[in-house]
Design a protein around this motif. Structure first.
Motif, PDB file in Angstrom:
ATOM      1  N   CYS A   1      -4.958  -1.256  -3.659  1.00 25.92           N
ATOM      2  CA  CYS A   1      -5.058   0.022  -4.140  1.00 25.92           C
ATOM      3  C   CYS A   1      -6.194   1.099  -3.434  1.00 25.92           C
ATOM      4  O   CYS A   1      -5.884   2.289  -3.128  1.00 25.92           O
ATOM      5  CB  CYS A   1      -5.441   0.137  -5.675  1.00 25.92           C
ATOM      6  N   ALA A   2      -7.422   0.587  -2.983  1.00 30.25           N
ATOM      7  CA  ALA A   2      -8.355   1.297  -2.265  1.00 30.25           C
ATOM      8  C   ALA A   2      -7.900   1.870  -1.330  1.00 30.25           C
ATOM      9  O   ALA A   2      -7.995   2.808  -0.581  1.00 30.25           O
ATOM     10  CB  ALA A   2      -9.547   0.302  -2.124  1.00 30.25           C
ATOM     11  N   ARG A   3      -6.909   0.860  -0.466  1.00 30.74           N
ATOM     12  CA  ARG A   3      -6.498   1.287   0.978  1.00 30.74           C
ATOM     13  C   ARG A   3      -5.495   2.216   0.673  1.00 30.74           C
ATOM     14  O   ARG A   3      -5.004   2.840   2.113  1.00 30.74           O
ATOM     15  CB  ARG A   3      -5.863  -0.002   1.592  1.00 30.74           C
ATOM     16  N   THR A   4      -4.801   2.846  -0.410  1.00 29.01           N
ATOM     17  CA  THR A   4      -4.127   3.828  -0.426  1.00 29.01           C
ATOM     18  C   THR A   4      -4.708   5.243  -0.011  1.00 29.01           C
ATOM     19  O   THR A   4      -3.960   6.064   0.084  1.00 29.01           O
ATOM     20  CB  THR A   4      -3.586   3.988  -1.774  1.00 29.01           C
ATOM     21  N   GLY A   5      -6.157   5.113  -0.232  1.00 32.00           N
ATOM     22  CA  GLY A   5      -6.628   6.396   0.018  1.00 32.00           C
ATOM     23  C   GLY A   5      -6.847   7.379  -1.211  1.00 32.00           C
ATOM     24  O   GLY A   5      -7.621   8.236  -1.203  1.00 32.00           O
TER      25      GLY A   5
ATOM     26  N   ILE B   1       0.888  -1.156  -0.018  1.00 32.46           N
ATOM     27  CA  ILE B   1       0.157  -0.067  -0.105  1.00 32.46           C
ATOM     28  C   ILE B   1       0.878   1.163   0.043  1.00 32.46           C
ATOM     29  O   ILE B   1       0.560   2.194  -0.810  1.00 32.46           O
ATOM     30  CB  ILE B   1      -0.749  -0.123   1.239  1.00 32.46           C
ATOM     31  N   SER B   2       1.837   1.332   0.695  1.00 29.95           N
ATOM     32  CA  SER B   2       2.691   2.381   1.010  1.00 29.95           C
ATOM     33  C   SER B   2       3.677   2.656  -0.649  1.00 29.95           C
ATOM     34  O   SER B   2       3.668   3.786  -0.912  1.00 29.95           O
ATOM     35  CB  SER B   2       3.960   2.348   2.042  1.00 29.95           C
ATOM     36  N   TRP B   3       3.969   1.491  -1.074  1.00 29.97           N
ATOM     37  CA  TRP B   3       4.688   1.407  -2.391  1.00 29.97           C
ATOM     38  C   TRP B   3       3.745   2.110  -3.258  1.00 29.97           C
ATOM     39  O   TRP B   3       4.193   2.783  -4.245  1.00 29.97           O
ATOM     40  CB  TRP B   3       5.007  -0.018  -2.606  1.00 29.97           C
ATOM     41  N   LEU B   4       2.468   1.881  -3.373  1.00 26.00           N
ATOM     42  CA  LEU B   4       1.791   2.257  -4.413  1.00 26.00           C
ATOM     43  C   LEU B   4       1.455   3.520  -4.210  1.00 26.00           C
ATOM     44  O   LEU B   4       1.290   4.490  -5.184  1.00 26.00           O
ATOM     45  CB  LEU B   4       0.100   1.170  -4.144  1.00 26.00           C
ATOM     46  N   ARG B   5       1.351   4.069  -3.093  1.00 29.14           N
ATOM     47  CA  ARG B   5       0.860   5.689  -2.647  1.00 29.14           C
ATOM     48  C   ARG B   5       2.081   6.285  -3.052  1.00 29.14           C
ATOM     49  O   ARG B   5       1.912   7.420  -3.663  1.00 29.14           O
ATOM     50  CB  ARG B   5       0.496   5.641  -1.199  1.00 29.14           C
ATOM     51  N   ASP B   6       3.146   5.940  -2.813  1.00 28.40           N
ATOM     52  CA  ASP B   6       4.551   6.766  -3.115  1.00 28.40           C
ATOM     53  C   ASP B   6       4.792   6.764  -4.643  1.00 28.40           C
ATOM     54  O   ASP B   6       5.148   7.764  -5.166  1.00 28.40           O
ATOM     55  CB  ASP B   6       5.833   5.787  -2.333  1.00 28.40           C
ATOM     56  N   TYR B   7       4.549   5.672  -5.250  1.00 27.96           N
ATOM     57  CA  TYR B   7       4.653   5.407  -6.728  1.00 27.96           C
ATOM     58  C   TYR B   7       3.910   6.559  -7.425  1.00 27.96           C
ATOM     59  O   TYR B   7       4.387   7.272  -8.347  1.00 27.96           O
ATOM     60  CB  TYR B   7       4.691   4.181  -7.353  1.00 27.96           C
ATOM     61  N   ALA B   8       2.442   6.532  -7.207  1.00 37.35           N
ATOM     62  CA  ALA B   8       1.538   7.235  -7.797  1.00 37.35           C
ATOM     63  C   ALA B   8       1.865   8.902  -7.464  1.00 37.35           C
ATOM     64  O   ALA B   8       1.899   9.571  -8.439  1.00 37.35           O
ATOM     65  CB  ALA B   8      -0.030   7.028  -7.214  1.00 37.35           C
ATOM     66  N   THR B   9       2.034   9.191  -6.118  1.00 38.34           N
ATOM     67  CA  THR B   9       2.554  10.591  -5.747  1.00 38.34           C
ATOM     68  C   THR B   9       3.724  11.032  -6.541  1.00 38.34           C
ATOM     69  O   THR B   9       3.754  12.260  -7.245  1.00 38.34           O
ATOM     70  CB  THR B   9       2.895  10.579  -4.175  1.00 38.34           C
ATOM     71  N   LYS B  10       4.871  10.016  -6.815  1.00 37.34           N
ATOM     72  CA  LYS B  10       6.178  10.537  -7.331  1.00 37.34           C
ATOM     73  C   LYS B  10       5.668  10.531  -8.701  1.00 37.34           C
ATOM     74  O   LYS B  10       6.646  11.402  -9.559  1.00 37.34           O
ATOM     75  CB  LYS B  10       7.275   9.660  -7.055  1.00 37.34           C
TER      76      LYS B  10
END
Length: 265
Positions: free
Chosen positions: A46-50, A14-23
């Motif tokens: 993916c849903a749990r990334t917020g 979840i953290s990896w997904l959120r960071d990748y999308a942000t970057k």
């Protein structure tokens, strides 16, 4: 991965997904929902990334059992997460029109496979369309055995993605995450299937071996073992694994580039 590590692995992805999308400057994710365990786990993560997560159902002459499972999972996600959005895009008319416009040689296994792969590629195009509308990354749903073991996916179909959050997990580990993430039991107990032939044939029917067997073979190959080290069913499974691994290297390796020698430049 052990069962008690599911929470930690889930949070890591979840953290990896959120960071990748942000970057990458993207808003969220789009995931194709099939009614199977891989897409259920991927969309749940993916849903749990917020971040905004679009879960897309794309039936093409789909078996009703697949549709029911997909819809149940989508309802569960939307009940839990305000950032989950959905739409159903019926690609059956598109697929039928495509068949009317291309050569059809005969009703044989080669034609059926070509049409099955076409289904996957129509879905990939649809996911990228939705992703482009909402500035979302297309999240792949392939696991390690499929993506790097036997190459059980369609090149530029379900293999055409921006990121692969579960591609380092073997199938049994995906099920562990599924149980932790409370994926519907109907999905957890359903035989894995790619759903590309419009019937209920399972992945095992197509491959000739179960995912547990393929995981075993993949592990043994990583240890340096080969077919001659086994006999009986184990040798048969190893033969299946090695044949598919070799046959599908074109999916796993980079696209070959013809490099022009300096003397010709």
């Amino acid at each position: 991965m052990r069962e008690n590590q599911a929470a930690a692995v889930s949070e890591y992805i979840i953290s990896w997904l959120r960071d990748y999308a942000t970057k990458s400057g993207m808003s969220g994710f789009v995931v194709g929902i099939s009614g199977g365990i891989d897409s259920a786990v991927t969309s749940s993560l993916c849903a749990r990334t917020g971040l905004p997560t679009w879960v897309i159902e794309m039936p093409i002459h789909q078996a009703s059992s697949h549709v029911d499972r997909a819809q149940e999972h989508i309802r569960n996600l939307q009940n839990k997460f305000e950032n989950v959005f959905t739409t159903t895009i019926n690609l059956t008319p598109v697929f039928e029109e495509f068949k009317q416009q291309v050569p059809v040689i005969s009703v044989d296994p080669v034609l059926q496979l070509a049409l099955a792969n076409t289904r996957a590629r129509l879905r990939m195009t649809t996911l990228y369309y939705i992703g482009g509308l909402h500035r979302c990354l297309v999240a792949g749903t392939g696991n390690k055995v499929e993506d790097f073991g036997v190459g059980f996916y369609t090149k530029y179909g379900d293999g055409g993605v921006d990121i692969s959050p579960i591609a380092d997990l073997v199938k049994s580990e995906v099920y562990m995450l599924g149980r932790f993430l409370q994926v519907p039991s109907s999905i957890l107990i359903a035989p894995p299937t790619d759903g590309l032939f419009g019937d209920d044939r399972s992945d095992e029917d197509q491959i000739g071996a179960s995912y547990d067997e393929l995981e075993w073979a993949m592990s043994e190959v990583e240890k340096g073992k080969n077919m001659q080290d086994f006999n009986g069913r184990e040798q048969e499974v190893m033969q299946i694994y090695l044949r598919l691994n070799n046959q599908n290297q074109h999916k796993m390796d980079p696209i070959p580039v013809c490099l022009i020698p300096d003397m010709l430049r």
